[in-house]
Motif scaffolding. Structure first.
Motif, PDB file in Angstrom:
ATOM      1  N   ALA A 161       0.799  -1.154   0.173  1.00 27.71           N
ATOM      2  CA  ALA A 161      -0.165   0.006  -0.046  1.00 27.71           C
ATOM      3  C   ALA A 161       0.879   1.331  -0.044  1.00 27.71           C
ATOM      4  O   ALA A 161       0.649   2.244  -0.684  1.00 27.71           O
ATOM      5  CB  ALA A 161      -1.009   0.076   1.371  1.00 27.71           C
ATOM      6  N   SER A 209       2.467   1.823  -3.516  1.00 26.13           N
ATOM      7  CA  SER A 209       1.424   2.163  -4.600  1.00 26.13           C
ATOM      8  C   SER A 209       0.921   3.462  -4.370  1.00 26.13           C
ATOM      9  O   SER A 209       0.189   3.713  -5.151  1.00 26.13           O
ATOM     10  CB  SER A 209       0.268   1.042  -4.661  1.00 26.13           C
ATOM     11  N   ASP A 245      -1.271   4.055  -2.093  1.00 26.06           N
ATOM     12  CA  ASP A 245      -2.754   4.105  -1.694  1.00 26.06           C
ATOM     13  C   ASP A 245      -3.025   4.551  -0.165  1.00 26.06           C
ATOM     14  O   ASP A 245      -2.776   3.616   0.860  1.00 26.06           O
ATOM     15  CB  ASP A 245      -3.116   2.584  -1.821  1.00 26.06           C
ATOM     16  N   SER A 289      -5.638   2.859   1.934  1.00 29.19           N
ATOM     17  CA  SER A 289      -5.233   1.553   2.382  1.00 29.19           C
ATOM     18  C   SER A 289      -4.301   1.519   3.413  1.00 29.19           C
ATOM     19  O   SER A 289      -4.320   0.809   4.409  1.00 29.19           O
ATOM     20  CB  SER A 289      -5.004   0.632   1.293  1.00 29.19           C
TER      21      SER A 289
END
Length: 247
Positions: free
Chosen positions: A113, A116, A118, A121
């Motif tokens: 996470a 990426s 994100d 998350s």
């Protein structure tokens, strides 16, 4: 507990843990009743349970809203987490292989996470590590307590944490699991204490919540076209949202 009440309670707590609900967010009874398809009585029951868990408050003027912990409450929350989570690791005689495997998988999800980008998350997984650890070690009561404390410290971080330290936190989690895998629970407990203390040390508890934060965002130049006078900024926390107008 009524299933509808449990669903409302769980949804709000999960949203706080994921960083989707900011401190001070108003939780309108009628809007929540419409959203969950239940009566306002059921919503009120859920709010009262969340109030006993230290997550929401009620006032005659604002109705129900997510707590905005003070600096002193922040210190108390982190101190309580250190006592409980360090104590938990100090009292575990042995960590089963399946627990280690689950924790290592969780840390891998954190890393993915983070890499990426994100943010949603990542925030959810980093907070969930502590809940998952207690749950994996089989203590249901401590899991519930740690979940409530983690929700409070998530709100505290949103108020007082000026910078993200997600990668550092994930490395700490990895080191704690490695110590557990080496069957050195004394080291794991020490690392957990240091980790929680480090997160607390990264907070700026001198920061004052900005009551004009929401208005600043609404009137910022980026929301208009043409030449608009700039609005001065100060150290702010995420502005409060609302689940609708006053009931």
């Amino acid at each position: 507990m009524n299933p509808a009440t449990a669903n409302i309670e769980e949804a709000i707590l999960s949203a706080i843990l994921a960083g989707r609900i900011a401190p001070g967010t108003r939780l309108g009874e009628q809007k929540l009743a419409d959203l969950f398809g239940v009566s306002r009585t059921r919503v009120r029951e859920a709010m009262m349970r969340l109030e006993t868990r230290g997550v929401v408050q009620v006032s005659a003027r604002r109705g129900w809203y997510v707590v905005e912990p003070s600096a002193e409450e922040a210190r108390e929350a982190f101190h309580t987490r250190r006592v409980i989570e360090v104590g938990l690791l100090q009292t575990v005689p042995h960590v089963p292989p399946n627990v280690l495997a689950a924790l290592k998988e969780h840390v891998a999800m954190e890393r993915a996470a983070i890499e990426s980008g994100d943010i949603g998350s990542r925030a959810c997984l980093l907070g969930d590590f502590h809940i998952h650890l207690a749950d994996a070690l089989g203590n249901r009561l401590l899991t519930e307590i740690i979940r409530d404390l983690t929700a409070r410290t998530t709100l505290i971080s949103m108020l007082y944490q000026p910078t993200e330290k997600a990668e550092e936190s994930s490395h700490d989690h990895e080191d704690i699991v490695a110590a557990m895998e080496a069957d050195d629970l004394t080291l794991a407990a020490r690392l957990m204490g240091e980790h929680i203390a480090k997160v607390e040390a990264g907070l700026d508890l001198t920061a004052k919540p900005d009551p004009l934060a929401g208005l600043r965002e609404l009137l910022s130049p980026s929301t208009f076209t043409g030449n608009t006078p700039s609005v001065p900024h100060s150290h702010t926390h995420p502005h409060s949202h609302s689940f609708g107008k006053e009931d």
